[in-house]
Design a protein around this motif. Structure first.
Motif, PDB file in Angstrom:
ATOM      1  N   GLN B 990       0.863  -1.168   0.000  1.00 33.45           N
ATOM      2  CA  GLN B 990       0.000   0.000   0.000  1.00 33.45           C
ATOM      3  C   GLN B 990       0.901   1.221   0.000  1.00 33.45           C
ATOM      4  O   GLN B 990       1.990   1.193   0.578  1.00 33.45           O
ATOM      5  N   GLY B 991       0.468   2.265  -0.662  1.00 31.34           N
ATOM      6  CA  GLY B 991       1.339   3.426  -0.710  1.00 31.34           C
ATOM      7  C   GLY B 991       0.628   4.705  -1.076  1.00 31.34           C
ATOM      8  O   GLY B 991      -0.561   4.721  -1.419  1.00 31.34           O
ATOM      9  N   ALA B 992       1.373   5.795  -0.992  1.00 32.92           N
ATOM     10  CA  ALA B 992       0.851   7.108  -1.366  1.00 32.92           C
ATOM     11  C   ALA B 992       1.972   7.867  -2.051  1.00 32.92           C
ATOM     12  O   ALA B 992       3.146   7.637  -1.760  1.00 32.92           O
ATOM     13  N   ALA B 993       1.612   8.755  -2.960  1.00 35.67           N
ATOM     14  CA  ALA B 993       2.624   9.526  -3.678  1.00 35.67           C
ATOM     15  C   ALA B 993       2.076  10.896  -4.012  1.00 35.67           C
ATOM     16  O   ALA B 993       0.877  11.156  -3.829  1.00 35.67           O
ATOM     17  N   ALA B 994       2.944  11.725  -4.529  1.00 27.80           N
ATOM     18  CA  ALA B 994       2.607  13.116  -4.839  1.00 27.80           C
ATOM     19  C   ALA B 994       2.073  13.801  -3.594  1.00 27.80           C
ATOM     20  O   ALA B 994       0.975  14.344  -3.558  1.00 27.80           O
TER      21      ALA B 994
END
Lengths: 535, 1127
Positions: B990-994
């Protein structure tokens, strides 16, 4: 089938539509402005709301840290931010830009006339209004002194009004304050009794008026107002024991004109704990400076520079007794021990956690810590019930003298007023005379020194720096502490190293600092507010 | 009410028209589980046989199931016809030409029906002449028998369910079709021939469109969905050591963003945002949280035992959530708990246990470097040095015998525990055709990594469904949760957070304990002393959820469902704060001289209680006329909730042994109590229409009346329409079916509202009590203006549109969904920003009123989710991924830029963007400083240079600019699961970016006893290190301080990728298990939060980003072993 569907919907409607309407809710634990204002109790409660937090002992005790009297070692408390010249609109350090009390008073004044005369007679109502008007004027006096021009709101505002209001000129604010004080004084009692003691008196109104007049160089008016306070019906006099003025058991003594009233647990003050040395569990948030210590005369009534008998390595000997009553210094016998911020093993060692960065702690209100340990005035120094004084009679006497000097009306009453303060039984400093201080210039130097010595640690020094325009001298360069050395634990004898003062900080002062920056967040919200020059 | 009904009816009609118009211009794709008949080509000839026989043969040749009335078709003969490799539809048309019969594609094959009839497949149970036979069998999957599988005789109402051992027995005629279906598996159909035993192997379904999805007030076949609905099944949650349900759904659904800010047991619930930030943040505005509905009753995520969850639906767009109009603008999460199934008694036991550890810890420098750096900062500011060279040497070599020069690792002292957690769950279910029940008992126990931090949950759930009479059904649910929580608390500024803050901020130079035994301390005290003291804060929380619902079906297709829901949440707090005496430290043997006393000791007893009642009536009606399928739903509900709080406190106990109120004196006691309530009334409805399951249309409406607004502003109208077009069912698509197995297009539009503001009485001008003052030692209580009122306050409105595509490829092995949405929030509810002039400064100040801000904010985004499933021999695997991109922008704001400390928003920027100066680098020399604009007169070489944006020669508030967005624009999740023989392995990332983050709280500070720096400070500017990456050190100066002077220098990329879970499981062989008298035994390892990849500060959880602080209790890494047993 259609019929059945309708029955079903009707049944649902009945099921959900019974009882009271769940949408008609109203606050369950708060009164509404619509139903208030019917009784004397309502009005009293609202007036108490105006008193709640009208001034804080914290301000009185901490405010000397924005002057050359003290330094606050903790950057997050904000005082040094201003004192060191780093204040900016985004980070003003200390902030007095508050209208909370003013708007409470406006709310009271806007609404109290709704209370029927049958419930609240006019005399009492007028007195109550005068109390609220005083509190409002007090706040405006501070706002105008600190920020110069400020918005003048005399009624409750809507958010839109509050966010578009502009600053009124300082002169207009000062005129308003003085008019208000003159107007309410007659309807305030000279004194109260019982559980009304602590309310605003006629004396408080006049004393504040005298202070504002002095601060704004209205010397003639200040002289007149001060003179009123020196005569009947007023009976203010100096409390004989200088140290005792501030002890909690002496709250509301004959010298006190205006104070913030506290009560342990329920309306308690915590700031004395912040002042106390580390070894007693305090924070040493406010540390007196060498500059303050040096300002006290020797017992001979001379400055340390003038007095040849002054020994720089025994700097606390033979000094104005007010020094020992104001500053906890190395070698002072305090609470049964000799105060020691110099020895490596001492928990008060300069640099230690919560130890004073100068080797000095303020002593006013802390002459005896046991006054607060499980007594009627506190559970400990963090929960105290003694009053914190805002205006006392000595300030009036010195203010009178200063106004006379500045107005160049030098007469016996000037020396008399100063000597009353200098020669209070426990102080007993040599009298000042026309021989020693013959003219305006010499008296000006004297009165400023006298004022600093008498009122140190009472939150007034910044205003004096501001109006005397001495910021460039008082608030620049190193902030020095005591000399290094050692304290003999059994005798209290000092062994000090010459010219070895601790340096607690470094300050610069700019002319813009005579006014504080309007907090940027106020300007961000209200674009009509203009910033003070230079920020 | 009458008038309302009329309006309502008119509204439905209007919506219907709008919806139909939309359907013409928009559309959907779908998947057909059964092969599309247009792809079937046959060669066959007929020679006057009966239609019955003809279809029998056609069915064999085409390998398609046919459903028809044997009696009728036996009477009709075919013409002479011959076909060679012709598409099935053409064959059928030719055969049926001139007869009364037509064909249509059903869910499960070709249906031949008589045209005059209003055909209703399910009611068409004509008696067959053939003799029924009894068919027995067992339904299983790879792992063993499946209980509770529905076995239906197609086209009849006849059916049964498999028992606990997967067995069934049913009577059917030859030629009839048995349909085997259950949630999570592909439906299988088998035509009855002469066999009496049919053993069925069901294949697990991945994202099957045959699946039924829970939607507002009902269910919908996934294939017929027209809105954006994300689903999570129990499989996604099972066997993961998640302490809170919010953590379980993180990364599972595109467009659902979850951040967890603490790992403290009992306080680790995450914040959920669906499709961006739709409204004001925090206490300043309306709530941005979605509404959670558990079995039809609004509730809290934390109330649900993750083991009890059957499935979760996330309604993301207005089309699907408009039926909850009032509180749906931030999305709706529908949770359905497990229900009993027909069959024998089934008993299951699940457990896991394992240790947890703190995921990340700041790398504070050792004490000697902390001392060195503080000295350097002091020198930079012209103050005396704090530490001598000897001190620093003593810190370095640790030779001081007094304990005055330690290197105290405060974090290890405070986070000293292993932190075991365990979970046990027993699930008993069963039932017969009429009544089904489920009893679930759960126990969860989590001990934190700090002493005395603990959270336990005792869950019980009873679900009963009963068909009382053929027309009347009843279901009841009772859920109970007992959740004791405990944590230690500080004496200073009583809280647990203060202990954690202390550990993360007190310098390593402060001794934890001197050689003489005295505890070291700072101005606030010592976190170790607090932890060792008998202070505690305990909450006993009890929650009871109940609902009873009826289902009366007086007519075929018509259901009337009244229900009553009730929730009681009760909390009891006992908080004891002990006094603490500190002593003077020194070498061993130094007498303990008392110094600081933290007092007085005190005890708080508090209770809080929330009751919530829901009265609801829903009627729905379903009717199929030929190819026109209708569903109508109408309902009304009323909700009311009241919250009560009471607390009492006494102080000055003689010692720290007794912790009951009466043991302390009444002097100085205090009490407080308050209550608030709210109500909501609603009328809602929905119309579903589809033509031949090819053109789909849905219209929703809801009216809500909220007690939070004044009369005249109360009622909000929330309409929505959506449409779908299953393109793959069109004739013209036939040629493409081999490449694209199914294709559906969706589009939606809707309006939603928000009224969830913190003040329940925002239109009342309230007066706050308890404003005390004392005159001459006498306490008086006063009143002050409290909350500003706004009688014109009304709903915040959100309008959203969305389009989506669902498609499957590669023999249905790959399915892909793509969504685009635009969500516009207008007139957001926010507290007015008001200056101090309004009386807003200070702690007990006037609170400015809420307003509907004259502004608009848009969230736009794309969501992609895809799943691929395949096998290679015995190795089966599936991969699922989801990705969302959300862009938030303020598009209208009357009154201009709104600044809130280090964040701001303005037209053209995201809501609450980072705000500060633009850093140009570090001044290398004093010469570089001169002639540049500076922040203050202390700026010198080594300080950060800021850009004078307006070139006015000074750096001030006018020079602050946009520095980035701290809400992640991109969020994604990726899971991989596989099975080989008895082994299963799954990985979930799972991840997040920007996303950008700026925080002064992330790096520590240089300073005296209450500050400590991390390693970023090491490469600081000094006269000999002028190429440093970090400015010169400061203590009281502000010019480099990230909190006091926020700038782009401190803005960092907070993107991350996290291995959230790994599960490795082994199912014991059947013969071993059966010998033990068990049905199924699975053992597994499961790890949570195992790895994180990020370029952010390595000691801070990047998930926190800007909201982060070094002072938080971090998230935890959990390793567990678990066991599932089916008896």
């Amino acid at each position: 089938m259609k019929k059945k569907l309708i029955y079903i919907i009707l049944a649902t409607a009945v099921l959900t539509g019974c009882k009271k309407d769940v949408l008609d809710t109203k606050p369950l634990d708060k009164y509404s402005n619509l139903t208030l204002w019917s009784s004397k109790a309502d009005a009293n409660a609202a007036l108490t709301g105006c008193y709640s937090g009208w001034e804080l002992g914290d301000n009185v005790i901490y405010d000397d840290c924005i002057s050359d009297n003290g330094i606050d070692q903790f950057p997050w408390e904000g005082y040094e931010t201003f004192a060191s010249g780093l204040a900016s609109p985004s980070d003003p350090g200390v902030n007095k830009y508050s209208y909370t009390t003013i708007q409470r008073c406006n709310w009271f004044l806007d609404n109290v006339d709704k209370v029927p005369v049958s419930a609240l007679d006019n005399t009492l109502k007028t007195r109550m209004k005068s109390e609220a008007r005083f509190l409002r004027a007090y706040k405006y006096a501070i706002l105008s002194q600190v920020y110069g021009d400020v918005p003048l709101a005399l009624h409750n505002l809507t958010a839109d009004q509050a966010n578009t209001i502009t600053r009124s000129p300082k002169t207009q604010i000062v005129d308003f304050v003085l008019q208000e004080l003159a107007s309410i004084a007659p309807s305030l009692p000279v004194s109260y009794s019982g559980s009304d003691i602590g309310r605003i008196t006629r004396g408080a109104a006049l004393a504040l008026k005298a202070r504002v007049e002095l601060f704004n160089a209205k010397y003639t008016e200040c002289i007149a107002t001060s003179q009123q306070l020196m005569t009947g019906p007023f009976s203010y006099s100096l409390f004989p024991d200088y140290e005792g003025i501030f002890r909690p058991q002496n709250s509301n003594n004959q010298e006190v004109i205006l104070d913030v009233q506290y009560l342990q647990n329920d309306n308690a003050e915590w700031v004395l704990g912040a002042a106390l040395p580390n070894s007693y569990g305090g924070w040493s948030s406010m540390a007196p400076t060498q500059s303050l210590v040096d300002a006290y005369e020797t017992k001979n009534g001379k400055t340390i520079q003038q007095d040849g008998s002054y020994n720089a390595l025994q700097p606390y000997s033979n000094r104005d007794p007010r020094l020992d009553a104001t500053v906890i210094h190395p070698g002072l016998s305090y609470m049964g021990a000799y105060f020691d911020p110099l020895s490596a093993t001492s928990s008060d060692l300069v640099g230690n956690n919560n130890a004073s960065p100068t080797g000095y702690n303020f002593k006013k209100y802390l002459a005896n810590i046991d006054d607060y340990n499980n007594t009627a005035y506190g559970t400990d120094v963090w929960n105290t019930g003694g009053s914190i004084i805002v205006i006392r009679y000595a300030e009036i006497l010195l203010g009178y003298a200063e106004a006379k000097i500045e107005a160049n009306q030098i007469d016996a009453s000037v020396y008399n007023a100063i000597n009353q303060v200098r020669q209070r039984p426990t102080v007993n400093m040599p009298a000042v005379t026309a021989a020693l201080y013959p003219d305006q210039a010499s008296l000006r130097v004297l009165i400023r020194r006298e004022r600093r010595a008498e009122l140190a640690g009472e939150g007034l020094r910044w205003y004096d720096i501001q109006r005397w325009k001495i910021g460039e001298q008082a608030l620049s360069g190193d902030v020095k502490g005591s000399l290094k050395g050692s304290v003999n634990a059994t005798t209290g004898a000092l062994t000090l190293t010459p010219n070895s003062n601790f340096v607690a900080g470094n300050r610069t002062f700019d002319a813009k600092n005579y006014l504080w920056p309007i907090p940027q967040k106020e300007i961000d919200i209200n674009h009509a507010l203009k910033q003070n020059p230079g920020y | 009410m009458n008038q309302k009904l009329q309006t309502l009816t008119r509204r439905i009609a209007k919506l219907g028209i709008v919806a139909m118009l939309s359907a013409v211009s928009l559309g959907t794709w779908a998947i057909n589980r059964i092969q599309d008949i247009r792809t079937v080509k046959v060669s066959i000839s007929f020679n006057g046989e009966t239609l019955e026989k003809a279809f029998g043969r056609l069915s064999e040749v085409s390998k398609m199931p046919f459903n028809y009335n044997h009696n009728e078709l036996r009477k009709i003969s075919t013409k002479q016809l011959a076909f060679k490799n012709e598409p099935l539809p053409q064959v059928l048309n030719a055969i049926l030409n001139g007869t009364q019969f037509q064909y249509k594609e059903g869910e499960s094959g070709v249906i031949i029906f008589k045209t005059e009839e209003k055909h209703d497949q399910r009611t068409n149970s004509t008696v067959s002449a053939a003799d029924p036979i009894t068919i027995k069998g067992i339904v299983s999957d790879n792992a063993g028998p499946i209980p509770g599988v529905s076995v239906m005789v197609k086209g009849t109402g006849k059916g049964t369910l498999t028992a606990g051992d997967g067995s069934f027995s049913i009577r059917a005629e030859k030629g009839e079709v048995l349909v085997f279906s259950t949630l999570g598996y592909k439906t299988k159909e088998i035509t009855v021939d002469n066999q009496t035993t049919i053993n069925v192997l069901l294949e697990a379904s991945v994202n099957s469109l045959e699946d039924v999805v829970v939607v507002g007030y009902g269910q919908q076949k996934k294939i017929n969905l027209t809105g954006a609905v994300g689903t999570i099944s129990s499989k996604d949650i099972d066997n993961r050591p998640v302490t809170n349900l919010t953590n379980a759904i993180q990364g599972k659904v595109a467009g659902v963003n979850i951040t967890t800010s603490t790992g403290q047991p009992g306080r680790d619930a995450g914040t959920i945002r669906i499709r961006g930030i739709g409204t004001g943040l925090g206490s300043g505005g309306a709530s941005a949280a979605p509404i959670v509905i558990i079995d039809g009753v609004p509730g809290a995520m934390g109330d649900v035992n993750p083991n009890d969850i059957e499935n979760i639906s996330v309604l993301k767009d207005a089309a699907s959530s408009a039926i909850y109009g009032a509180r749906a603008s931030n999305g709706v999460i529908l949770i359905t708990t497990k229900k009993g199934k027909e069959g024998g008694v089934q008993l299951k036991y699940d457990m896991y246990a394992g240790p947890q550890q703190i995921m990340k810890q700041p790398d504070f420098l050792p004490s000697w470097q902390q001392a060195l750096l503080y000295n350097e900062a002091r020198a930079n500011e012209g103050a005396s040095l704090r530490w001598s060279d000897t001190d620093i040497q003593l810190f370095k070599d640790g030779s001081d015998q007094t304990g005055a020069h330690p290197n105290t690792d405060w974090i290890s002292l405070i986070f000293s525990e292993t932190g075991w957690q365990q979970n046990h769950n027993v699930n008993i279910s069963g039932g017969d055709q009429k009544s089904k029940y489920l009893v679930s008992l759960g126990y969860f126990d989590q001990n934190g990594n700090v002493k005395e931090t603990r959270y336990q949950k005792y869950n019980a759930l009873f679900n009963v469904n009963s068909q009382l009479t053929p027309k009347l059904g009843l279901s009841a649910k009772l859920g109970f949760l007992y959740a004791p929580f405990s944590e230690p608390v500080s004496t200073y500024a009583t809280s647990f957070g203060q202990i954690i803050r202390g550990a993360n901020r007190i310098s390593n130079t402060v001794p934890a304990r001197w050689e003489n035994g005295a505890l070291g301390y700072v101005s606030d005290g010592s976190p170790l002393a607090w932890l060792e003291s008998p202070s505690f804060n305990k909450w006993q929380n009890y929650t009871i959820n109940g609902n009873v619902a009826g289902d009366w079906s007086p007519l075929q297709g018509l259901h009337f469902k009244p229900s009553f829901g009730y929730r009681l949440a009760l909390g009891q707090q006992q908080q004891y704060v002990s006094d603490i005496q500190y002593y003077k430290g020194g070498a061993a043997g130094t007498p303990l001289t008392p110094t600081k006393l933290e007092s007085p000791n005190n005890l708080t007893n508090a209770t809080d209680r929330t009751t919530y009642t829901l009265l609801q009536g829903v009627a729905d009606y379903e009717k199929n006329i030929g190819k026109h399928n209708f569903k109508v739903l109408i309902g009304a509900s009323q909700e009311y909730s009241i919250y009560n709080y009471f607390s009492a406190q006494r102080q000055n106990f003689l010692n720290n042994e007794l912790t009951q109120i009466n043991a302390a004196p009444a002097l100085g006691q205090s009490t407080s109590g308050y209550a608030n309530d709210w109500g909501l009334k609603s009328v809602f409805g929905r119309l579903n229409y589809n033509f031949n399951e090819k053109y789909l249309l849905e219209a929703n409406f809801r009216f809500d009346g909220s007690s939070r607004f004044a009369k005249g502003h109360r009622w909000g109208k929330f309409p929505a329409v959506s449409a779908g077009w299953i393109i793959s069912k069109e004739d013209f698509f036939a040629g493409a079916l081999n490449a694209v197995n199914s294709l559906k297009l969706r589009a939606s539009w809707g309006k939603l509202g928000n009224q969830q503001i913190a003040n329940n009485y925002a239109y009342f001008e309230s007066i706050t009590g308890g404003q005390t003052y004392s005159f001459n030692q006498t306490l008086v209580t006063g009143l002050t203006p409290g909350d500003g009122a706004n009688p014109l306050l009304q709903w915040e409105k959100t309008q959203s549109i969305g389009v989506g595509i669902d498609a499957t490829f590669l023999d249905n092995k790959l399915d892909v969904s793509l969504d685009y949405f635009e969500k516009k929030t207008s007139n957001p509810l926010l507290r007015t920003q008001a200056g101090a002039v309004l009386g807003t400064s200070g702690t007990t100040s006037f609170v400015p009123p809420y307003v509907n801000v004259d502004g608009e904010m848009v969230n736009k985004g794309i969501e992609v989710s895809a799943g691929y499933k395949n096998n290679a021999g015995e190795f089966t695997y599936n991969i699922n991924g989801n990705f969302s991109f959300t862009k938030n922008e303020v598009t209208k704001l009357t009154g201009g830029k709104v600044i809130n400390d280090n964040t701001f928003y303005d037209v053209g920027t995201p809501f609450y963007s980072l705000y500060g100066y633009e850093a140009l680098g570090i001044y290398k020399t004093q010469a570089a400083v001169t002639e540049t604009a500076v922040l203050n007169n202390k700026v010198a070489a080594g300080d950060i240079q800021y850009k004078d944006q307006n070139n006015d020669g000074k750096i001030d508030a006018q020079d602050k600019v946009y520095l980035g967005n701290y809400y992640p624009k991109i969020a994604y999740g990726l899971s991989f699961s596989s099975g080989w023989k008895n082994f299963e392995l799954s990985l979930f990332f799972q991840g997040a970016a920007a996303v950008k983050a700026m925080g002064g709280n992330l790096i520590g500070r240089v300073g005296p006893d209450v500050e400590k720096p991390t390693s970023v400070f090491l490469d600081r500017w000094t006269p000999t290190n002028t190429d440093a990456s970090f400015p010169r050190l400061w203590y009281s100066y502000k010019q480099n301080d990230p909190t006091g002077t926020p700038s782009s220098f401190w803005v960092k990329d907070a993107s991350y990728l996290r291995l959230k879970n790994v599960t490795f499981a082994y199912t014991l062989p059947k013969n071993v298990v059966n010998r033990l008298g068990l049905n199924k035994v699975k053992v597994y390892y499961s790890g949570q939060n195992l790895l994180t990849f990020t370029s952010f500060y390595k000691w801070i959880d990047p998930e926190l980003g800007s909201a982060g602080s070094i002072n938080n209790y971090p998230q935890v890494l959990v390793n567990t072993l678990g066991l599932n047993v089916t008896f």
